[in-house]
Design an enzyme around this catalytic site. Structure first.
Site, PDB file in Angstrom:
ATOM      1  N   CYS A  16     -27.313  -3.468 -13.965  1.00 15.28           N
ATOM      2  CA  CYS A  16     -27.370  -2.228 -14.764  1.00 15.28           C
ATOM      3  C   CYS A  16     -25.963  -1.690 -15.008  1.00 15.28           C
ATOM      4  CB  CYS A  16     -28.204  -1.171 -14.045  1.00 15.28           C
ATOM      5  SG  CYS A  16     -29.911  -1.650 -13.722  1.00 15.28           S
ATOM      6  N   ASP A 432      11.745   2.411   4.402  1.00 15.82           N
ATOM      7  CA  ASP A 432      12.886   3.256   4.075  1.00 15.82           C
ATOM      8  C   ASP A 432      13.363   3.883   5.385  1.00 15.82           C
ATOM      9  OD1 ASP A 432      14.662   4.956   2.518  1.00 15.82           O
ATOM     10  OD2 ASP A 432      13.265   6.564   3.035  1.00 15.82           O
ATOM     11  N   ASP A 637       9.216   7.699   1.320  1.00 16.01           N
ATOM     12  CA  ASP A 637       8.798   9.091   1.121  1.00 16.01           C
ATOM     13  C   ASP A 637       9.548   9.823   0.023  1.00 16.01           C
ATOM     14  OD1 ASP A 637      11.250   9.208   2.466  1.00 16.01           O
ATOM     15  OD2 ASP A 637      10.746  11.129   3.383  1.00 16.01           O
ATOM     16  N   ASP A 641      12.318   6.198  -3.623  1.00 14.73           N
ATOM     17  CA  ASP A 641      11.462   5.114  -3.130  1.00 14.73           C
ATOM     18  C   ASP A 641      10.348   4.768  -4.113  1.00 14.73           C
ATOM     19  OD1 ASP A 641      12.839   4.969  -0.679  1.00 14.73           O
ATOM     20  OD2 ASP A 641      11.650   6.621   0.142  1.00 14.73           O
TER      21      ASP A 641
END
Length: 749
Positions: A16, A432, A637, A641
């Site tokens: 469906c 990082d 963060d 980045d």
């Protein structure tokens, strides 16, 4: 371009959802359509200059389904749908209970006569007809809609199976009555070859399965319901100096809100007055209350424990963290994992293949092996109803729903099926440095005067550096300006300020141009011998301690150096060690010089260091690893980045990071804890394993069940009646959902 979320009713299997997707995607103006059978939802991206929401709803309606904008869907509507399945089951059960006696007689082939048996045929016809026409109407509707669009779905199978049993019985009943001039059986016996109860029990068992499936599916979205239930309803706002309680929807930016002990914080904001301990467990999963004071951020719907405070509303309505978490989970649960494409491909030809197998079994038994028409028809019907495309359609989305919900409870937001599957394949993790491995709150540790003839001392070095950094957004800038403020050093006026990416900054103070940055900047300005042997030695000694050294100079002379250190998070080293024990390669990437970077990396146990990498080159470093055939996860963060997060096979953004990083990441760690990287990967692997289990169970069920229904084991005295085939089909879907629900027991250690 506009995106809307729709709730669709009337879907019975993944065929469906595929059919609705096909109808939507071939419509001009619709750019993308994703229909999720398990959630009964659709996400449609369209050009509103070419097509409207109402037209999209009409397309779905013409396909035989009902749709509404998800915002209008309420818990009452969900409960009414579940109740609808239950009512249908009760309706069919009431009519089927009297037929149980006749079914048992057929099963055990008892030939004893009784006063009631001659009435079995007429009673069965009277009871089966309303079930077939009323309870079975939805299956006929779905089958007809599919037929008109040259497609088959589960409704087609149920309609064919029940109609075969009902019409065959009806024809036999009419034929017997015409030949014997009676509606009753003779000599105290039943009219032979009647299988009305088969049709009734098929619909009853399938209705039972759909009801149980709806209840189980409801439990898979418990995480969203729980979060929605935690939202505050009112806020105590200070307006005109007086507190007044207002609905949460009327809170606006910069409102000052009063929160008393034990109350929920209504929206996100910043404390202006007072302090308290706040229970943030619903967002972060952290059980210990967090101490907060003036200047600290607070999150809406978290609970104030023991103090009173006032805060300024900074995010309201859909901007709050809780609202964004709910939105992310909803989008994740409505997404498809790449592995689902495999299940969808099977589902697209599954029903036609089942009809073909059922027809072949009928032909073989009747015309080749010489069995009776009754036996051949029952084999045909059993094959039709035992096949289950539902279980295959539920395999992936139910597991994703439970897995992402479980992650949200622990402060791990997985944005959907793709990042979940990507996490399983990760072989290397790049971290990082600043704000990810470290706390991201560096402090000035050393101020060194190089040219004592041109400088009045440490204070002047700090003054010039702080004045330049005052206009900078670099993470180290805050540490330097903070140190100057603590020392009560005045900030000088800067002219012609300019950032030099990857090197530092420049600006004029009292008509003299000053530069402040790394060693590369000093070499570019003053040449290869910019630093004396003594200065280089001092610099290296500081860097070997993990400190970042920034140099202050003019276009003629070096003036001094400032060393800044960023402390490592307590959880970084244990987390990295555990990731390495899982067989993953660890990398650290930073713009810092190699010596400082290696000092930090050594403290946490990372051997692969990518140092002196400019922000725009971080994505290139990720790509280099990918070109070696390595699946890479990037953890970061900051804004710088974001390209690397997007380039990586899996982007993991720290929750304290920038909006750009969070938007780019596939997984968000609300607590900013590297230990959650482990939990995210383990949860993803467990969820993916559950998906594969579900697909395996769904496939193996059909591989085993269809031959049994076709009568392969008849010579061993084992046959499967269609009504029990229907029960097995219904239970297969329930078992897949139940298997997904076992993810609720996942332990994030």
């Amino acid at each position: 371009m506009t995106k809307i979320d729709l709730t669709i009713t009337g879907m019975h299997c993944t065929s469906c959802s595929i059919e609705i997707e096909r109808e939507l995607e071939k419509t001009k103006g619709i750019l993308e359509a994703n229909v999720n059978f398990a959630l009964s939802k659709a996400t449609v991206v369209f050009d509103n200059s070419q097509i409207s929401t109402e037209e999209i709803l009409n397309i779905i309606k013409k396909a035989g389904y009902e749709a509404m904008v998800s915002e209008k869907r309420t818990p009452e509507i969900e409960r009414s749908e579940e109740k609808g399945f239950f009512n249908k089951f009760v309706f069919t059960a009431i009519f089927s209970i009297p037929l149980l006696y006749f079914m048992l007689i057929n099963i055990f082939s008892t030939h004893e006569s009784s006063e009631i048996l001659p009435y079995a045929g007429i009673i069965s016809l009277i009871l089966a007809t309303p079930v077939q026409l009323i309870a079975g109407a939805s299956f006929y509707k779905g089958a007809v809609n599919g037929f008109l669009r040259h497609s088959f779905n589960m409704d087609s199978l149920v309609a064919i199976g029940t109609t075969t049993a009902y019409l065959y019985s009806l024809i036999n009943f009419i034929n017997y009555s015409f030949n014997n001039h009676s509606l009753l059986g003779k000599e105290g016996m039943m009219i032979p070859n009647l299988y009305f109860e088969t049709a009734v029990f098929l619909i009853a068992f399938i209705s039972l399965g759909k009801w149980l499936e709806a209840k189980a599916k409801g439990r898979t979205s418990d995480a969203i319901k729980k979060l929605m239930g935690l939202q505050a309803k009112t806020a105590r706002v200070l307006r005109d100096g007086k507190p007044s309680d207002i609905p949460i929807g009327e809170v606006v930016h910069d409102d000052i809100i009063l929160v008393r002990p034990g109350e929920k914080i209504p929206v996100d904001g910043v404390i202006t007055t007072g302090n308290s301990a706040i229970d943030e467990s619903l967002v972060t999963g952290e059980s210990m209350p967090v101490e907060k004071q003036a200047g600290d951020n607070v999150i809406g719907s978290t609970i104030n424990k023991n103090g009173s405070f006032e805060f300024k509303a900074t995010k309201v309505g859909a901007e709050t963290m809780l609202a964004q978490i709910i939105r992310l989970i909803e989008e994740a649960q409505g997404s498809k994992a790449p592995i689902q494409a495999f299940a969808d491909r099977i589902s697209s030809w599954f029903v036609p293949a089942v009809i073909l197998i059922a027809t072949l079994s009928f032909v073989v038994w009747l015309f080749i092996l010489g069995q009776s028409l009754t036996f051949a028809l029952m084999a045909f019907t059993a094959v039709i109803v035992i096949a289950c495309p539902c279980a295959l359609g539920l395999a992936t989305p139910t597991a994703i729903m439970v897995g992402t919900g479980k992650g949200a409870e622990r402060g791990i937001l997985i944005k959907g099926g793709e990042p979940l599957e990507a996490a399983v394949k990760v072989r290397a993790v790049i971290f990082d440095k600043t704000g990810t491995i470290t706390n991201g709150k560096p402090e000035v540790t050393d101020v060194v005067v190089i040219n004592k003839e041109l400088s009045t001392g440490n204070e002047q070095i700090l003054q010039f550096a702080a004045s330049l950094e005052y206009s900078s957004e670099h993470p180290l800038a805050e540490a330097i300006t903070k140190k100057a403020a603590e020392a009560k050093i005045n900030i000088s006026k800067i002219e012609n300020f300019k950032a030099i990416p990857g090197h530092g900054i420049e600006g004029k103070i009292d008509h003299t141009k000053y530069y402040f940055g790394n060693q590369k900047l000093a070499v570019n300005i003053l040449g290869p011998k910019a630093l004396s042997v003594e200065s280089l030695t001092q610099m290296h000694q500081l860097e070997e301690k993990g400190k970042t050294v920034m140099i202050l100079l003019t276009d003629k002379y070096l003036l001094g150096m400032i060393a800044v250190a960023d402390t490592i998070k307590n959880t970084s080293k244990p987390a990295i060690e555990r990731l390495q024990s899982m067989g993953l390669d660890m990398y650290m990437i930073t713009g810092d010089n190699l010596r400082t970077a290696e000092a930090i990396a050594n403290q946490v146990g990372i051997k692969n260091v990518l140092a002196e990498v400019l922000p725009e080159d971080k994505a290139s470093e990720v790509k280099k690893l990918q070109q070696k055939g390595i699946n890479v996860a990037m953890v970061g963060d900051g804004i710088n980045d974001a390209p690397a997060l997007a380039q990586a096979d899996l982007g993991i953004a720290m929750g304290s990071g920038t909006d750009v990083a969070i938007e780019t990441g596939g997984i968000i760690l609300v607590k900013n804890d590297l230990a959650d990287v482990i939990k995210a990967i383990k949860l993803s692997k467990t969820t993916y394993r559950k998906i594969k289990q579900n697909i395996f169970f769904a496939l193996i069920y059909n591989v085993i069940a269809i031959p049994i229904a076709a009568g392969i084991f008849t010579k061993y005295g084992f046959t499967l009646r269609p009504e029990f085939a229907g029960l097995a089909m219904a239970m297969s879907s329930v078992s897949v959902v139940t298997n997904s629900l076992l993810l609720k027991n996942f332990k994030t250690k």
